[in-house]
Design a protein around this motif. Structure first.
Motif, PDB file in Angstrom:
ATOM      1  N   LYS A 156     -11.305   3.661   2.547  1.00 36.01           N
ATOM      2  CA  LYS A 156     -10.167   4.570   2.502  1.00 36.01           C
ATOM      3  C   LYS A 156      -9.260   4.420   3.716  1.00 36.01           C
ATOM      4  CE  LYS A 156      -8.814   8.778   0.348  1.00 36.01           C
ATOM      5  NZ  LYS A 156      -8.207   9.851   1.083  1.00 36.01           N
ATOM      6  N   ASP A 197      -4.141  -1.341  -3.729  1.00 31.19           N
ATOM      7  CA  ASP A 197      -3.084  -0.842  -4.619  1.00 31.19           C
ATOM      8  C   ASP A 197      -1.689  -1.190  -4.096  1.00 31.19           C
ATOM      9  OD1 ASP A 197      -3.268   0.922  -2.491  1.00 31.19           O
ATOM     10  OD2 ASP A 197      -3.039   2.732  -3.694  1.00 31.19           O
ATOM     11  N   ALA A 198      -1.585  -1.651  -2.839  1.00 29.99           N
ATOM     12  CA  ALA A 198      -0.284  -2.070  -2.306  1.00 29.99           C
ATOM     13  C   ALA A 198      -0.236  -3.592  -2.246  1.00 29.99           C
ATOM     14  CB  ALA A 198      -0.074  -1.477  -0.921  1.00 29.99           C
ATOM     15  N   VAL A 199       0.904  -4.162  -2.609  1.00 29.46           N
ATOM     16  CA  VAL A 199       1.004  -5.621  -2.732  1.00 29.46           C
ATOM     17  C   VAL A 199       0.833  -6.316  -1.376  1.00 29.46           C
ATOM     18  CG1 VAL A 199       2.488  -7.531  -3.448  1.00 29.46           C
ATOM     19  CG2 VAL A 199       2.546  -5.389  -4.701  1.00 29.46           C
ATOM     20  N   ILE A 200       1.485  -5.800  -0.347  1.00 31.45           N
ATOM     21  CA  ILE A 200       1.412  -6.459   0.961  1.00 31.45           C
ATOM     22  C   ILE A 200      -0.016  -6.388   1.502  1.00 31.45           C
ATOM     23  CG2 ILE A 200       2.218  -6.338   3.359  1.00 31.45           C
ATOM     24  CD1 ILE A 200       4.968  -5.508   2.172  1.00 31.45           C
ATOM     25  N   THR A 201      -0.643  -5.237   1.341  1.00 34.56           N
ATOM     26  CA  THR A 201      -2.033  -5.115   1.778  1.00 34.56           C
ATOM     27  C   THR A 201      -2.905  -6.086   0.989  1.00 34.56           C
ATOM     28  OG1 THR A 201      -1.579  -2.773   2.146  1.00 34.56           O
ATOM     29  CG2 THR A 201      -3.871  -3.451   2.246  1.00 34.56           C
ATOM     30  N   CYS A 259      -5.189   5.399   5.151  1.00 29.26           N
ATOM     31  CA  CYS A 259      -4.358   6.581   5.022  1.00 29.26           C
ATOM     32  C   CYS A 259      -3.347   6.407   3.892  1.00 29.26           C
ATOM     33  CB  CYS A 259      -3.638   6.817   6.337  1.00 29.26           C
ATOM     34  SG  CYS A 259      -3.099   8.488   6.562  1.00 29.26           S
ATOM     35  N   GLN A 260      -2.857   5.201   3.696  1.00 24.60           N
ATOM     36  CA  GLN A 260      -1.735   5.003   2.779  1.00 24.60           C
ATOM     37  C   GLN A 260      -2.059   4.088   1.611  1.00 24.60           C
ATOM     38  OE1 GLN A 260       1.981   4.284   4.568  1.00 24.60           O
ATOM     39  NE2 GLN A 260       1.691   5.815   6.135  1.00 24.60           N
ATOM     40  N   SER A 261      -2.546   2.888   1.910  1.00 22.23           N
ATOM     41  CA  SER A 261      -2.882   2.015   0.788  1.00 22.23           C
ATOM     42  C   SER A 261      -4.396   1.953   0.664  1.00 22.23           C
ATOM     43  CB  SER A 261      -2.292   0.618   1.001  1.00 22.23           C
ATOM     44  OG  SER A 261      -2.707   0.088   2.232  1.00 22.23           O
ATOM     45  N   LYS A 262      -4.844   1.914  -0.587  1.00 20.52           N
ATOM     46  CA  LYS A 262      -6.287   1.885  -0.823  1.00 20.52           C
ATOM     47  C   LYS A 262      -6.767   0.441  -0.840  1.00 20.52           C
ATOM     48  CE  LYS A 262      -6.568   6.005  -3.707  1.00 20.52           C
ATOM     49  NZ  LYS A 262      -6.619   6.452  -5.101  1.00 20.52           N
ATOM     50  N   ARG A 312      -1.320   1.478  11.584  1.00 19.95           N
ATOM     51  CA  ARG A 312      -0.883   1.207  10.224  1.00 19.95           C
ATOM     52  C   ARG A 312      -1.744   1.956   9.211  1.00 19.95           C
ATOM     53  NH1 ARG A 312       3.705  -1.883   8.700  1.00 19.95           N
ATOM     54  NH2 ARG A 312       4.685  -2.151  10.720  1.00 19.95           N
ATOM     55  N   ASN A 365      -3.876   1.293   7.129  1.00 22.04           N
ATOM     56  CA  ASN A 365      -3.809   0.812   5.752  1.00 22.04           C
ATOM     57  C   ASN A 365      -5.163   0.342   5.237  1.00 22.04           C
ATOM     58  OD1 ASN A 365      -4.136  -1.416   7.241  1.00 22.04           O
ATOM     59  ND2 ASN A 365      -2.271  -2.443   6.610  1.00 22.04           N
ATOM     60  N   GLU A 406       0.074  -6.193  13.542  1.00 19.82           N
ATOM     61  CA  GLU A 406       0.235  -4.740  13.390  1.00 19.82           C
ATOM     62  C   GLU A 406      -0.447  -4.216  12.127  1.00 19.82           C
ATOM     63  OE1 GLU A 406       2.733  -6.849  13.127  1.00 19.82           O
ATOM     64  OE2 GLU A 406       4.186  -6.244  11.601  1.00 19.82           O
ATOM     65  N   HIS A 407      -0.681  -5.141  11.166  1.00 20.27           N
ATOM     66  CA  HIS A 407      -1.382  -4.683   9.955  1.00 20.27           C
ATOM     67  C   HIS A 407      -2.841  -4.386  10.227  1.00 20.27           C
ATOM     68  CE1 HIS A 407       1.783  -5.046   7.000  1.00 20.27           C
ATOM     69  NE2 HIS A 407       2.232  -6.001   7.765  1.00 20.27           N
TER      70      HIS A 407
END
Lengths: 414, 137
Positions: free
Chosen positions: B50, B74-78, B52-55, B118, B120, B112-113
């Motif tokens: 988990k 669920d996020a493309v960049i992640t 904070c923003q992308s799973k 982030r 994420n 930074e990712h």
């Protein structure tokens, strides 16, 4: 006190006070700051006041007999008066300096029940509250045996007043509601919320974190019992905030934290407590922060800032219009007729995180995620939004760049 | 040179082709499309890292002496970055994974990712990959 209002707002004069805005990020992208709901930028006058205090005026306040201490005490207490005038409170001692909105709400949640709550009593919050105006009440209810009740949020992102009226009864002791939703931008009908609660003898706390930066707040006109806000969202320093409370209620509440400043007499076994406001200000306060808050209030009262509210409203409306015009798939979360501060949205099924990361690389700072309102996200069946939020320094030209950036991000992600 | 570092150097070379940031992201987004989808049943709560923003979902599997990872977001960049991490770490021995120095993301400018700011889920994912590896080493 009604002054004749002449709109003398000058966005160029405002922007000149914020050197942070005049920079390029990632080498060549002009920075566009659309994250003021998280924290506003600071004008030079605020930074100068804090620096000047530290360089030439610093000493601990209240107990010193020497020149610097007396001068610092005088300045600190002048800001209390200035804050009182700014929100039209009746007495200086109704202004408690805190570390921010969260701290102010926690102060009330940690002490209110000891004077006012019995097991089985009820506390009402709305479904759009920031976690800061929810979790402290959960904690208070758990400790005191009170029951927490929730006012639902409509599809358009509004406080459902009918449902609220049905929740009120003689067991209701406290209602805690945000003046403006940080996620939706909805301006809640707090005056009516307060007067209805008072019909049942309940007290009302208003979370003013998102309203004070944008709206004129008059606590006596609202007749709220508590009003909490942060300096850093209204162009002041971080780590300082204000809790307004009606004198007679604050007097009933026991102290929040023990320590210096808040005592009258101390023996090893027992202490007696100082009066308001010092009873709630244990320890050396954030003196520099309070001085900075004073400078922020001065800034918000300048001539070229008068009419900022209308300017911000125009920018917000323009942004929503442009979003609707340029993106067929746009879904604006929060469509209340009365809004301020910002707009939350989703673009088709694109993930808010992806959109935020790409906008950032194009120089546009937005916030993505649940904005500390998880129950509200659940209510709308989403995991987060992209939120563009505004300060008085933002312009329609910046909105145009943001819209272009969003188109770019959409192309890349589709 | 270890296989892990060989792949990391390959990735750094690939990204060196792009001067512009948006091109780098374009590449990550393209890369995300090629990451094999993980089955819906693996997207369960016990595999959820988990953020904070992308799973992020992470499902490890040991085959013989090697540890394999399936992951998704669920996020493309992640998801693209998850794909890069899988390309680097999946199919190696637990010992190699546990000791890996992940320098590629920093070198291609995506550090930074992995920063906690982030939020994420990627930091937690790397930590989880390494602790699986330690547990099975």
């Amino acid at each position: 006190m009604l002054k004749t209002k002449k709109n003398t707002f000058d966005v160029d004069a405002v922007r000149a006070e914020f050197p942070v805005l005049d920079q390029k990020v990632y080498g060549k992208k002009q920075l566009i700051y659309f994250d003021s709901a998280a924290s506003s930028q600071k004008p030079k006058s605020v930074a100068d006041a804090v620096a000047h205090y530290y360089l030439y005026e610093h000493a601990n306040i209240h107990r010193g007999v020497h020149f610097l201490s007396q001068q610092a005490t005088d300045q600190y207490e002048k800001v209390r008066k200035k804050t009182r005038d700014f929100i039209n409170a009746a007495y200086d001692e109704e202004i408690i300096f805190t570390s921010g909105t969260t701290d102010g709400i926690n102060l009330v949640a940690a002490t209110f029940d000891r004077a006012y709550i019995q097991p089985g009593d009820e506390v009402i919050v709305s479904g759009m509250e920031h976690h800061s105006n929810l979790v402290p009440w959960q904690m208070m209810c758990e400790r005191s045996g009170a029951v927490l009740k929730f006012v639902p949020v409509s599809d358009s992102g509004e406080f459902v007043f009918d449902a609220y009226e049905k929740l009120l009864n003689s067991k209701t002791k406290l209602v805690a509601v945000s003046h403006v939703s940080n996620t939706l931008g909805t301006i809640n009908p707090v005056k009516n919320i307060i007067s209805k609660a008072h019909d049942f003898g309940a007290k009302v706390l208003i979370d003013g974190a998102q309203s004070v930066p944008h709206l004129k707040v008059d606590v006596r006109d609202l007749d709220c019992d508590f009003y909490a806000f942060s300096a850093h969202k209204m162009y002041g320093p971080t780590g300082v905030g204000v809790l307004y409370g009606k004198k007679e209620i604050l007097n009933e509440m026991p102290p929040y934290r023990g320590g210096g400043e808040m005592i009258k007499t101390v023996t090893l076994e027992k202490s007696t407590y100082n009066g308001l406001p010092h009873k709630f200000e244990a320890g050396t306060p954030n003196i520099a922060g309070v001085i900075g808050l004073g400078a922020a209030i001065d800034f918000m009262l300048r001539d070229y800032v008068k009419g900022a509210e209308e300017h911000e409203h125009e920018v917000l409306q323009y942004c929503e219009e442009q979003l609707r015009r340029h993106f067929n798939e746009i879904k604006i979360i929060g469509e209340a007729p009365e809004k301020t501060g910002g707009v939350s949205f989703l673009l088709g099924d694109l993930h808010h995180y992806d959109v935020g990361v790409l906008l950032d690389r194009l120089g546009v700072a937005v916030r993505t995620g649940h904005h500390c309102t998880e129950p509200l996200m659940t209510r709308f069946g989403i995991t987060g939004t992209v939120r563009a939020s505004f300060g008085m320094y933002n312009t329609k030209d910046e909105v145009d760049v943001f819209i272009d950036g969003l188109k770019h991000a959409e192309r890349m992600l589709s | 040179m270890s296989e892990i570092n060989k792949i990391q150097d390959e990735i750094i070379e690939e990204f060196d082709l792009f001067d512009d940031w948006m091109d780098k992201y374009e590449h990550i987004i393209e890369f995300a499309k090629d990451v094999p989808q993980i089955s819906e049943e693996l997207k369960n709560d016990s595999n959820l890292v988990k953020g904070c923003q992308s799973k992020v979902w992470l499902a490890p599997e040991k085959k013989g002496e090697k540890l394999y990872f399936n992951a998704d977001s669920d996020a493309v960049i992640t998801r693209g970055i998850v794909g890069l991490l899988i390309r680097i770490l999946s199919g190696r021995s637990p010992k190699e994974i546990a000791q890996a120095d992940l320098y590629a993301l920093e070198r291609i400018g995506l550090k930074e990712h992995l920063s906690p700011n982030r939020a994420n889920g990627l930091v937690s994912m790397v930590n989880m990959m390494k602790s699986y590896a330690q547990a099975t080493a």
